[in-house]
Design a protein around this motif. Structure first.
Motif, PDB file in Angstrom:
ATOM      1  N   GLY A 116       0.786  -1.220   0.000  1.00  0.00           N
ATOM      2  CA  GLY A 116       0.000   0.000   0.000  1.00  0.00           C
ATOM      3  C   GLY A 116       0.819   1.271   0.000  1.00  0.00           C
ATOM      4  O   GLY A 116       0.315   2.331   0.375  1.00  0.00           O
ATOM      5  N   SER A 117       2.059   1.190  -0.412  1.00  0.00           N
ATOM      6  CA  SER A 117       2.917   2.372  -0.463  1.00  0.00           C
ATOM      7  C   SER A 117       2.800   3.048  -1.821  1.00  0.00           C
ATOM      8  O   SER A 117       2.173   2.536  -2.747  1.00  0.00           O
ATOM      9  CB  SER A 117       4.374   1.981  -0.205  1.00  0.00           C
ATOM     10  OG  SER A 117       4.500   1.243   0.991  1.00  0.00           O
ATOM     11  N   SER A 118       3.434   4.190  -1.971  1.00  0.00           N
ATOM     12  CA  SER A 118       3.484   4.858  -3.272  1.00  0.00           C
ATOM     13  C   SER A 118       4.864   5.469  -3.479  1.00  0.00           C
ATOM     14  O   SER A 118       5.538   5.869  -2.518  1.00  0.00           O
ATOM     15  CB  SER A 118       2.408   5.948  -3.381  1.00  0.00           C
ATOM     16  OG  SER A 118       2.636   6.984  -2.450  1.00  0.00           O
ATOM     17  N   ALA A 119       5.245   5.516  -4.742  1.00  0.00           N
ATOM     18  CA  ALA A 119       6.513   6.127  -5.136  1.00  0.00           C
ATOM     19  C   ALA A 119       7.694   5.488  -4.407  1.00  0.00           C
ATOM     20  O   ALA A 119       8.549   6.173  -3.834  1.00  0.00           O
ATOM     21  CB  ALA A 119       6.486   7.635  -4.911  1.00  0.00           C
ATOM     22  N   GLY A 120       7.738   4.152  -4.450  1.00  0.00           N
ATOM     23  CA  GLY A 120       8.875   3.438  -3.876  1.00  0.00           C
ATOM     24  C   GLY A 120       9.862   3.026  -4.946  1.00  0.00           C
ATOM     25  O   GLY A 120       9.508   2.890  -6.121  1.00  0.00           O
ATOM     26  N   THR A 121      11.105   2.805  -4.550  1.00  0.00           N
ATOM     27  CA  THR A 121      12.113   2.317  -5.483  1.00  0.00           C
ATOM     28  C   THR A 121      12.943   1.218  -4.836  1.00  0.00           C
ATOM     29  O   THR A 121      13.196   1.236  -3.625  1.00  0.00           O
ATOM     30  CB  THR A 121      13.070   3.437  -5.948  1.00  0.00           C
ATOM     31  OG1 THR A 121      13.775   3.972  -4.820  1.00  0.00           O
ATOM     32  CG2 THR A 121      12.317   4.557  -6.637  1.00  0.00           C
ATOM     33  N   VAL A 122      13.344   0.263  -5.681  1.00  0.00           N
ATOM     34  CA  VAL A 122      14.374  -0.713  -5.332  1.00  0.00           C
ATOM     35  C   VAL A 122      15.400  -0.629  -6.449  1.00  0.00           C
ATOM     36  O   VAL A 122      15.076  -0.885  -7.615  1.00  0.00           O
ATOM     37  CB  VAL A 122      13.815  -2.140  -5.228  1.00  0.00           C
ATOM     38  CG1 VAL A 122      14.923  -3.111  -4.842  1.00  0.00           C
ATOM     39  CG2 VAL A 122      12.685  -2.210  -4.219  1.00  0.00           C
ATOM     40  N   GLN A 123      16.618  -0.290  -6.103  1.00  0.00           N
ATOM     41  CA  GLN A 123      17.589   0.058  -7.137  1.00  0.00           C
ATOM     42  C   GLN A 123      18.979  -0.461  -6.764  1.00  0.00           C
ATOM     43  O   GLN A 123      19.403  -0.402  -5.619  1.00  0.00           O
ATOM     44  CB  GLN A 123      17.629   1.578  -7.298  1.00  0.00           C
ATOM     45  CG  GLN A 123      18.510   2.079  -8.418  1.00  0.00           C
ATOM     46  CD  GLN A 123      18.336   3.566  -8.639  1.00  0.00           C
ATOM     47  OE1 GLN A 123      17.262   4.126  -8.409  1.00  0.00           O
ATOM     48  NE2 GLN A 123      19.398   4.227  -9.072  1.00  0.00           N
ATOM     49  N   ASN A 124      19.663  -1.001  -7.787  1.00  0.00           N
ATOM     50  CA  ASN A 124      21.061  -1.423  -7.639  1.00  0.00           C
ATOM     51  C   ASN A 124      21.252  -2.385  -6.472  1.00  0.00           C
ATOM     52  O   ASN A 124      22.248  -2.309  -5.740  1.00  0.00           O
ATOM     53  CB  ASN A 124      21.976  -0.201  -7.462  1.00  0.00           C
ATOM     54  CG  ASN A 124      22.028   0.659  -8.703  1.00  0.00           C
ATOM     55  OD1 ASN A 124      22.036   0.167  -9.821  1.00  0.00           O
ATOM     56  ND2 ASN A 124      22.037   1.968  -8.500  1.00  0.00           N
ATOM     57  N   SER A 125      20.305  -3.307  -6.308  1.00  0.00           N
ATOM     58  CA  SER A 125      20.372  -4.273  -5.218  1.00  0.00           C
ATOM     59  C   SER A 125      20.382  -5.695  -5.768  1.00  0.00           C
ATOM     60  O   SER A 125      20.027  -5.927  -6.924  1.00  0.00           O
ATOM     61  CB  SER A 125      19.203  -4.065  -4.250  1.00  0.00           C
ATOM     62  OG  SER A 125      19.301  -2.805  -3.614  1.00  0.00           O
ATOM     63  N   SER A 126      20.787  -6.650  -4.924  1.00  0.00           N
ATOM     64  CA  SER A 126      20.914  -8.043  -5.339  1.00  0.00           C
ATOM     65  C   SER A 126      20.131  -8.937  -4.391  1.00  0.00           C
ATOM     66  O   SER A 126      20.141  -8.727  -3.168  1.00  0.00           O
ATOM     67  CB  SER A 126      22.385  -8.467  -5.349  1.00  0.00           C
ATOM     68  OG  SER A 126      23.133  -7.684  -6.261  1.00  0.00           O
ATOM     69  N   PHE A 127      19.507  -9.965  -4.978  1.00  0.00           N
ATOM     70  CA  PHE A 127      18.629 -10.860  -4.218  1.00  0.00           C
ATOM     71  C   PHE A 127      19.027 -12.303  -4.519  1.00  0.00           C
ATOM     72  O   PHE A 127      19.018 -12.728  -5.681  1.00  0.00           O
ATOM     73  CB  PHE A 127      17.171 -10.622  -4.612  1.00  0.00           C
ATOM     74  CG  PHE A 127      16.703  -9.212  -4.324  1.00  0.00           C
ATOM     75  CD1 PHE A 127      16.015  -8.922  -3.163  1.00  0.00           C
ATOM     76  CD2 PHE A 127      16.967  -8.181  -5.213  1.00  0.00           C
ATOM     77  CE1 PHE A 127      15.596  -7.628  -2.886  1.00  0.00           C
ATOM     78  CE2 PHE A 127      16.553  -6.884  -4.951  1.00  0.00           C
ATOM     79  CZ  PHE A 127      15.863  -6.602  -3.785  1.00  0.00           C
ATOM     80  N   TYR A 128      19.378 -13.049  -3.471  1.00  0.00           N
ATOM     81  CA  TYR A 128      19.850 -14.420  -3.628  1.00  0.00           C
ATOM     82  C   TYR A 128      19.035 -15.359  -2.738  1.00  0.00           C
ATOM     83  O   TYR A 128      18.997 -15.194  -1.515  1.00  0.00           O
ATOM     84  CB  TYR A 128      21.313 -14.545  -3.206  1.00  0.00           C
ATOM     85  CG  TYR A 128      22.290 -13.715  -4.001  1.00  0.00           C
ATOM     86  CD1 TYR A 128      22.949 -14.240  -5.106  1.00  0.00           C
ATOM     87  CD2 TYR A 128      22.570 -12.405  -3.625  1.00  0.00           C
ATOM     88  CE1 TYR A 128      23.864 -13.477  -5.828  1.00  0.00           C
ATOM     89  CE2 TYR A 128      23.483 -11.633  -4.340  1.00  0.00           C
ATOM     90  CZ  TYR A 128      24.121 -12.180  -5.436  1.00  0.00           C
ATOM     91  OH  TYR A 128      25.028 -11.416  -6.140  1.00  0.00           O
ATOM     92  N   GLY A 129      18.384 -16.346  -3.333  1.00  0.00           N
ATOM     93  CA  GLY A 129      17.775 -17.424  -2.586  1.00  0.00           C
ATOM     94  C   GLY A 129      16.639 -17.022  -1.671  1.00  0.00           C
ATOM     95  O   GLY A 129      16.360 -17.696  -0.668  1.00  0.00           O
TER      96      GLY A 129
END
Length: 337
Positions: A116-129
């Motif tokens: 329910g958020s607005s104007a969020g960012t996820v940037q230059n990140s890494s996700f493993y497992g």
């Protein structure tokens, strides 16, 4: 003044303690050591908070809690952190202008969750497992860009929201779906590189979605379907490159007004470049380059030979325009309708 926070500038404050704690002051916090906790680590209770981990880890001792949690807050940023074994590495509920940058997530149920958020960012990140690298429900104007998703079950899930962007990410070896769209309106999935793990269900999967743009992506590896859409209105699937192994490059079921243009498929071991399973209507399939080794690389709603692509009868499909594709759908058995 804390550098690196753009036009908003806060004092640099000392973190609440070596074992996490509640943040009750608008400030920029820079960690000086690894944090661990058997409960929520940092609970943010003020707007205008920045957490810079400076490369330190935030580690769960109980996998039912959250690394960073903010409820209804504005202007919150988490950067340069490593999260491991949390229920949610970062959890934003409500609020606006909430961000994650330059961080890494290992083995969490949810790396980052927006609700329910607005104007969020996820940037230059890494996700493993992780089970979900990023999950966003009810979010509007989310931007996930320049991230890497490796061996998660789901890379990104976007549901019940509008005007979200998945741009220039790399997906490698995610076992279920790299990008999952459910109930979203006008999502933009473009310029991503998607390579599937053995048995992966789909590169981009969508259900009950309106006006998705899926463009300029490249698909490879073992994907059952590179793009799989069901109960979707007005999708635009254009300018993609398909080199995946599996069942199909594009799979449609109950899709209205699709546009499939300027795609290039060089598929060595799939059944179809474009598979219309049922009830696909008012579509435009135009100027694609299909070259697949399957028996009939485009199938549309009815049994029979590839020559049925030239038939006026389209089974449960209707009023689709198929033109200008290479090879020609009739003479080279490339399209099946």
């Amino acid at each position: 003044c804390y550098e690196g926070q753009g036009t908003s500038c806060q004092a640099l404050c000392v973190p609440p303690g070596p074992s996490c704690g509640t943040i009750s002051k608008s400030c920029a916090y820079r960690l000086t050591e690894t944090q661990s906790s058997d409960r929520d680590c940092f609970k943010i209770e003020k707007n205008d908070v920045w957490i810079d981990c400076d490369g330190y880890w935030i580690v769960a001792e109980d996998d039912d809690d959250d690394g960073v949690k903010a409820d209804g807050k504005t202007n919150v940023s988490v950067s340069n952190c490593v999260f491991k074994d949390w229920k949610h590495g970062v959890y934003y509920s409500g609020g606006s202008n909430v961000h994650v940058r330059n961080s890494t997530f290992y083995g969490n149920d949810y790396g980052v969750k927006f609700s329910g958020s607005s104007a969020g960012t996820v940037q230059n990140s890494s996700f493993y497992g992780n089970t979900y690298g990023v999950q966003s429900t009810g979010e509007s104007r989310l931007a996930a860009q320049y991230n890497g998703f490796f061996a998660n079950a789901y890379g990104i899930e976007i549901s019940s929201q509008n005007a979200n962007t998945v741009f220039a990410n790399s997906f490698l070896g995610n076992t279920a779906q790299a990008v999952r769209l459910a109930g979203a309106w006008s999502p933009n999935v473009s310029y991503n590189n998607v390579t599937g793990a053995s048995g992966a269900a789909a590169g981009v999967w969508g259900s009950s979605v309106t006006s998705p743009l899926i463009a300029y992506n490249s698909f490879g590896g073992s994907l059952s379907n590179a793009v799989q859409l069901a109960s979707v209105t007005s999708p635009n699937v254009s300018h993609n490159a398909f080199a995946n192994e599996g069942a199909n490059a594009i799979h449609f079921t109950s899709v209205f007004n699709p546009k499939v243009k300027y795609n290039n498929s060089t598929l060595a071991s799939v059944s179809y470049s474009l598979y219309f399973a049922a009830s696909v209507s008012s579509g435009t399939i135009q100027a694609n380059a299909f070259s697949a080794a399957g028996t009939c690389p485009v199938y549309n709603c009815q049994a029979g030979s590839c020559g049925s692509a030239c038939s006026a009868t389209q089974g449960s499909c209707s009023s689709n325009t198929i033109s200008g594709n290479v090879p020609n759908q009739c003479t080279k058995k490339t399209l099946r309708e």
